[in-house]
Design a protein around this motif. Sequence first.
Motif, PDB file in Angstrom:
ATOM      1  N   ASN A  32       0.832  -1.202   0.000  1.00  0.00           N
ATOM      2  CA  ASN A  32       0.000   0.000   0.000  1.00  0.00           C
ATOM      3  C   ASN A  32       0.868   1.255   0.000  1.00  0.00           C
ATOM      4  OD1 ASN A  32      -2.515  -1.354   0.119  1.00  0.00           O
ATOM      5  ND2 ASN A  32      -2.262  -1.642   2.322  1.00  0.00           N
ATOM      6  N   ASN A  98       3.247  -0.411   4.822  1.00  0.00           N
ATOM      7  CA  ASN A  98       1.858  -0.872   4.998  1.00  0.00           C
ATOM      8  C   ASN A  98       1.597  -1.869   3.884  1.00  0.00           C
ATOM      9  OD1 ASN A  98      -1.195  -0.786   4.552  1.00  0.00           O
ATOM     10  ND2 ASN A  98      -0.929   0.257   6.513  1.00  0.00           N
ATOM     11  N   VAL A 100      -0.324  -5.503   2.307  1.00  0.00           N
ATOM     12  CA  VAL A 100      -1.376  -6.509   2.289  1.00  0.00           C
ATOM     13  C   VAL A 100      -0.679  -7.867   2.285  1.00  0.00           C
ATOM     14  CG1 VAL A 100      -3.345  -7.461   1.051  1.00  0.00           C
ATOM     15  CG2 VAL A 100      -2.914  -4.985   0.998  1.00  0.00           C
ATOM     16  N   ARG A 106      -4.961  -9.086   4.881  1.00  0.00           N
ATOM     17  CA  ARG A 106      -5.114  -7.940   5.764  1.00  0.00           C
ATOM     18  C   ARG A 106      -3.986  -6.947   5.514  1.00  0.00           C
ATOM     19  NH1 ARG A 106      -5.097  -9.891  11.735  1.00  0.00           N
ATOM     20  NH2 ARG A 106      -5.386  -7.660  12.067  1.00  0.00           N
ATOM     21  N   SER A 107      -4.288  -5.666   5.728  1.00  0.00           N
ATOM     22  CA  SER A 107      -3.255  -4.641   5.635  1.00  0.00           C
ATOM     23  C   SER A 107      -2.610  -4.483   7.007  1.00  0.00           C
ATOM     24  CB  SER A 107      -3.863  -3.310   5.188  1.00  0.00           C
ATOM     25  OG  SER A 107      -4.282  -3.375   3.850  1.00  0.00           O
ATOM     26  N   GLU A 109       1.059  -3.171   9.298  1.00  0.00           N
ATOM     27  CA  GLU A 109       2.183  -2.245   9.300  1.00  0.00           C
ATOM     28  C   GLU A 109       3.419  -2.945   9.839  1.00  0.00           C
ATOM     29  OE1 GLU A 109       1.708   1.185  11.851  1.00  0.00           O
ATOM     30  OE2 GLU A 109       2.573   2.457  10.316  1.00  0.00           O
TER      31      GLU A 109
END
Length: 121
Positions: A32, A98, A100, A106-107, A109
């Motif tokens: 992301n 960030n 996936v 799921r995203s 960090e």
Amino acid sequence: QVQLVESGGGLVQPGGSLILSCAASGSISSMNAMGWYRQAPGKERELVAAITSGGSTNYADSVKGRFTISGDNAKNTVYLQMNSLKAEDTAVYYCNANIVVLRTLRSLEFWGQGTLVTVSS
């Protein structure tokens, strides 16, 4: 699951340049955004620069015009070109991503281990 490996820190004289790089690997479905934060002694961690997968960038006011962030989506790598370095740029620089992740999509960090940049004569 996901690893961020940073490189490029070190000692540089005021006015000099350094390039930091950060490569992400592991269970990555897509990226992301990636970015760089820094933390100087006795100070809070702050955003330096960030870039989205689409190429949009964001910089801290203190580094605008001096630092350039870029990314290589194919390599899941982000770079930070730092020019005209000042003593106040001295800090530990942390890579942030960030991502996936595979399987769950799921995203999440992630953070690198940090690389020290020292600007001093």
